[in-house]
Design an enzyme around this catalytic site. Structure first.
Site, short mmCIF file in Angstrom:
data_model
loop_
_atom_site.label_atom_id
_atom_site.label_comp_id
_atom_site.label_asym_id
_atom_site.label_seq_id
_atom_site.Cartn_x
_atom_site.Cartn_y
_atom_site.Cartn_z
N HIS A 79 21.00 26.48 -0.22
CA HIS A 79 20.61 27.78 -0.80
C HIS A 79 19.84 28.56 0.26
CE1 HIS A 79 20.24 30.19 -4.49
NE2 HIS A 79 19.33 30.76 -3.75
N LYS A 114 19.22 38.40 -13.46
CA LYS A 114 18.10 37.49 -13.66
C LYS A 114 16.89 37.95 -12.87
CE LYS A 114 17.92 33.42 -11.50
NZ LYS A 114 18.17 32.01 -11.18
N ASP A 163 0.82 -1.23 0.00
CA ASP A 163 0.00 0.00 0.00
C ASP A 163 0.85 1.27 0.00
OD1 ASP A 163 1.06 -0.03 2.52
OD2 ASP A 163 -0.85 -0.20 3.58
N GLY A 164 2.18 1.12 -0.10
CA GLY A 164 3.03 2.31 -0.22
C GLY A 164 3.67 2.75 1.08
N ARG A 185 13.14 36.32 -11.86
CA ARG A 185 12.29 35.13 -11.97
C ARG A 185 10.83 35.56 -11.89
NH1 ARG A 185 12.87 29.78 -11.75
NH2 ARG A 185 15.07 29.77 -11.23
N GLN A 237 11.19 28.24 0.53
CA GLN A 237 10.04 29.01 1.04
C GLN A 237 10.30 29.42 2.48
OE1 GLN A 237 7.19 29.34 -1.12
NE2 GLN A 237 6.30 30.83 0.27
N ASP A 256 23.17 35.59 -11.57
CA ASP A 256 22.59 36.84 -11.05
C ASP A 256 23.57 37.56 -10.13
OD1 ASP A 256 22.52 35.16 -8.83
OD2 ASP A 256 20.41 34.67 -9.13
C1 R5P Z 1 18.65 30.79 -7.70
O1 R5P Z 1 18.65 31.60 -6.83
C2 R5P Z 1 19.66 29.73 -7.86
O2 R5P Z 1 20.95 30.19 -7.67
C3 R5P Z 1 19.56 29.08 -9.22
O3 R5P Z 1 19.90 30.05 -10.20
C4 R5P Z 1 18.22 28.55 -9.52
O4 R5P Z 1 17.77 27.73 -8.49
C5 R5P Z 1 18.21 27.79 -10.84
O5 R5P Z 1 16.94 27.35 -11.07
P1 R5P Z 1 16.43 26.85 -12.48
O6 R5P Z 1 17.34 25.76 -12.93
O7 R5P Z 1 15.04 26.35 -12.17
O8 R5P Z 1 16.41 28.01 -13.41
#
Ligand code: R5P
Length: 295
Positions: free
Chosen positions: A127, A191, A36-37, A193, A95, A168
């Site tokens: 990160h 960069k 069942d996982g 996002r 997050q 970036d």
């Molecule tokens: C961002 O702050 C990180 O340094 C990477 O640039 C990022 O996580 C890369 O993400 P993706 O491959 O989704 O563009």
């Protein structure tokens, strides 16, 4: 008594390398899924009174965290004197803030969760986004190792004509250190996002680098969009095929194939996440960082 290292599924190679570096002992762990996982865990090696280290990289953490929690709990229950976690990649770091009302701040909760089951953590280049120190997220000692020297050595050996490109401005300090140590020039891009798979990059004039090989470096390659957009731009400008270098090669979905299609001549990551691109071994750096925690 030597510390006992247990590899969670998929971490056998990294745990074996750590074991060699540390002169520790590899423990035997049995895990499987019930039909069942649900997860079954059994520590075959006796952990009573032993210092235990669990090796579990935490990319795709939803599938990996419960087996890890069960293993740590079992080790404690069976009398392990101390439990450490080596997570070469640590998930759930992004997050760390509520951007929109109602959002879960998963980073701090995940940190509390892991801190509640182990006595220490060692990881590689987490990160940290808006945080400065791991202690803002983790309440147990969390030691950070840096893979930059491995990237520099790889560039020095394989692409002496490189110019290094960071994604970036925030990456500037790290990128400049990697490039300087490799003895090659560097620059960073701008960069923005807009979404998980939607990045916009502002390029500066790259004419002065003509004739040199672009090496794109990043701490994480996830959707691959950051590198893909950069690769296409460099290719449009007529630069020779670029090299992509990342610490953590997450390669979500078809990211690896898209990077190849966008013109990457070579894609290399460290072995914090096992992948066909994992050509830089960071286990020696991790073993060195762990040593004091095992005393
Ligand atoms: C961002 O702050 C990180 O340094 C990477 O640039 C990022 O996580 C890369 O993400 P993706 O491959 O989704 O563009």
């Amino acid at each position: 008594m030597k510390p006992l290292l247990f590899a969670l599924p998929g971490n056998e190679d990294f745990a074996g390398r750590l074991n060699t570096g540390l002169g520790a002992e590899l423990g035997s762990l049995e895990t499987r899924r019930f039909p069942d996982g649900e997860t079954y865990v059994r520590l075959v090696s006796d952990v009573e009174g032993r210092s235990v280290v669990l090796v579990c990289t935490l990319d795709r953490p939803n599938d990996k965290t419960l087996p890890l929690l069960f293993t740590a709990h079992a080790a404690r229950d069976l009398g392990a004197s101390r439990i450490g976690l080596v997570a070469p990649y640590l998930g759930y770091m992004r997050q760390d803030k509520r951007f929109r009302p109602g959002e879960a701040i998963t980073s701090s909760f995940y940190g509390r969760l892991l801190s509640s089951i182990v006595d220490w953590i060692v990881t590689v280049d987490p990160h940290l986004h808006r945080r400065t120190f791991m202690s803002e997220i983790y309440s147990v000692p969390a030691v950070v190792c840096h893979a930059a020297p491995k990237l520099s050595a790889w560039i020095r050996e394989h692409v002496p004509t490189a110019f290094v490109i960071g994604p970036d401005v925030e990456s500037e300090q790290w990128v400049s250190a990697v490039a300087t140590d490799a003895g090659v020039p560097w620059l960073t891009l701008e960069k923005t996002r807009h979404g998980d798979r939607d990045v916009e990059i502002k390029f500066r004039d790259l004419e002065r680098w003509r004739g040199q090989t672009p090496v794109l470096v990043d701490d994480i390659i996830s959707s691959g969009r950051t590198m893909e957009v950069t690769l296409r731009h460099l290719s449009d400008l007529g630069f020779p095929a670029s090299v992509c270098l990342g610490v953590h090669g997450l390669f979500a979905e078809d990211a690896f194939e898209r990077l190849v299609a966008a013109g990457a001549s070579c894609i290399v990551s460290t072995n914090t996440i096992p992948h066909k691109s994992s050509a830089m071994d960071v286990s020696d750096i991790v073993a060195k960082a762990m040593s004091p925690l095992l005393q």
